[in-house]
Design a protein around this motif. Structure first.
Motif, short mmCIF file in Angstrom:
data_model
loop_
_atom_site.label_atom_id
_atom_site.label_comp_id
_atom_site.label_asym_id
_atom_site.label_seq_id
_atom_site.Cartn_x
_atom_site.Cartn_y
_atom_site.Cartn_z
N ARG A 98 -3.09 -35.92 -9.57
CA ARG A 98 -3.68 -36.20 -10.89
C ARG A 98 -4.10 -34.91 -11.55
O ARG A 98 -4.70 -34.03 -10.92
N VAL A 99 -3.80 -34.80 -12.84
CA VAL A 99 -4.21 -33.66 -13.64
C VAL A 99 -4.78 -34.16 -14.96
O VAL A 99 -4.52 -35.29 -15.37
N PRO A 100 -5.56 -33.32 -15.67
CA PRO A 100 -5.98 -33.68 -17.03
C PRO A 100 -4.77 -33.85 -17.94
O PRO A 100 -3.67 -33.36 -17.64
N ILE A 160 -0.23 -29.93 -16.43
CA ILE A 160 1.00 -30.60 -15.99
C ILE A 160 2.02 -29.57 -15.49
O ILE A 160 2.56 -29.69 -14.39
N ASP A 161 2.28 -28.56 -16.30
CA ASP A 161 3.25 -27.53 -15.91
C ASP A 161 2.81 -26.74 -14.69
O ASP A 161 3.64 -26.34 -13.86
N PRO A 183 -0.72 -37.12 -15.20
CA PRO A 183 -1.86 -37.01 -16.12
C PRO A 183 -2.61 -38.34 -16.26
O PRO A 183 -2.00 -39.37 -16.54
N LEU A 184 -3.92 -38.28 -16.03
CA LEU A 184 -4.77 -39.46 -16.14
C LEU A 184 -6.12 -39.07 -16.72
O LEU A 184 -6.58 -37.94 -16.55
N THR A 233 -10.22 -38.95 -16.95
CA THR A 233 -11.20 -38.67 -15.90
C THR A 233 -11.67 -39.92 -15.19
O THR A 233 -11.75 -39.98 -13.96
N ASN A 234 -12.00 -40.96 -15.95
CA ASN A 234 -12.56 -42.16 -15.33
C ASN A 234 -11.52 -43.06 -14.66
O ASN A 234 -11.85 -44.13 -14.18
N ASP A 235 -10.26 -42.59 -14.59
CA ASP A 235 -9.22 -43.34 -13.87
C ASP A 235 -8.88 -42.72 -12.52
O ASP A 235 -8.08 -43.27 -11.76
N ILE A 236 -9.49 -41.57 -12.20
CA ILE A 236 -9.08 -40.84 -11.00
C ILE A 236 -9.42 -41.61 -9.73
O ILE A 236 -8.58 -41.76 -8.83
#
Length: 331
Positions: A177-179, A185-186, A197-198, A200-203
């Protein structure tokens, strides 16, 4: 070095706020007392939230009780992107978000998210206290977002559920997971992993359901969000320094009396100092707490990580124009 954020009035800046911003009168009279909200994606036990409550106390004291700030942690008002747009349009007075989340307004703001471009905490603090911080604040002001304080969020590190990570080769095949920004992403893709990419509150739910194998963030975030249960391997990659931004709605601020605007700016100045103190203490405490909960920490081959990311750095440097020249490791 004096470990403080210091922004001149040219950088932290021109305050402009909202009357719509979820504001409500408390008196029904003519004294103008108002309650507004501060949106925050992380849990209430984070030192970020403690700092924001300190900010709320300072605002109340410095405005003589005219402005009451209610801190809303845990993403209850929405994810980072949603609440930032609510602040920009004047629906919410304040929010705090990762600088990297603001690239939708101007891609140049991703410059502080590049990997290994600061010489640790000191280099990050110095850069954001100087011309780089002032330039970023000016860009945000143009988009209706007034910077009140830069918060230091520690170095970012990889944690996962599968194995210890020592070199980029250990990340191969991991879903991380990344911001939600192109630099993150890269970066992860360049290390041989698959970036997811997700918000913050989905991690936590993504880790628990094994939709991702790993995430990357500060040790404090890892511990206070209780991710050790789902990802016990914590590797000190220190690949980025985290810069968060406490912002106000320019629309709302602009409708306040100058004395009230000045008081809110001053509250931001005071909060910068307190946030750094809280974060430093929390880093030590929370790393110990995470290890006590079963986290398995290890150092990495940082040279191998820097080498793997060098081509990605060269590719992205042109995106940020002259802001890239303000980064210590790229100047």
């Amino acid at each position: 070095m004096d470990r403080r954020w210091v922004l001149t009035s040219a950088g932290a800046v021109t305050l402009g706020l909202v009357t719509g911003c979820g504001a409500k009168s408390r008196s029904g009279g003519t004294d103008g007392a108002t309650t507004v909200q501060l949106a925050e994606p992380v849990k209430a036990n984070s030192p970020m939230v403690v700092a924001e409550k300190y900010f709320a106390d300072q605002v109340a004291a410095l405005t003589g009780g005219l402005i009451t700030v209610e801190v809303k942690p845990g993403g209850v008002l929405g994810d980072d992107n949603r609440v930032t747009e609510m602040v920009r349009t004047g629906q919410v007075a304040f929010c705090k978000t990762l600088m990297a989340n603001l690239t939708a307004y101007d891609k140049r703001l991703g410059v502080v998210n590049l990997p290994y471009v600061f010489r640790g905490e000191g280099g990050c603090l110095e850069a954001m206290s100087g011309e780089l911080g002032r330039r970023c604040a000016s860009i945000l002001e143009e988009h209706g977002l007034t910077v009140l304080a830069y918060f230091y969020g520690g170095d970012r590190n990889v944690y996962n559920r599968l194995r210890p990570v020592y070199t980029p080769a250990d990340l191969k095949g991991m879903r991380i997971r990344v911001p939600q920004n192109i630099v993150s992403i890269d970066m992860v893709n360049a290390l041989g992993a698959d970036a997811v990419p997700l918000a913050t509150n989905d991690i936590a739910s993504a880790l628990e359901q094994k939709l991702v194998d790993a995430a990357e963030n500060s040790a404090v975030f890892y511990a206070t969000e209780q991710h050790v249960e789902f990802a016990p391997h914590f590797s000190w990659t220190r690949h980025q320094q985290t810069v968060d931004v406490l912002m106000a709605s320019r629309t709302w601020l602009s409708k306040l009396p100058k004395a009230t605007r000045d008081a809110i700016v001053q509250a931001g100045v005071l909060t910068r100092e307190e946030q750094l103190r809280l974060w430093t203490k929390a880093t030590f405490d929370q790393v110990s707490a995470a290890e006590g909960q079963g986290a398995l920490t290890n150092e990495v081959d940082s040279t191998a990580f820097r080498k793997a990311l060098a081509p990605m750095l060269r590719e992205h440097r042109g995106t940020f124009g002259d802001l890239a020249s303000l980064l210590p490791e790229l100047s």
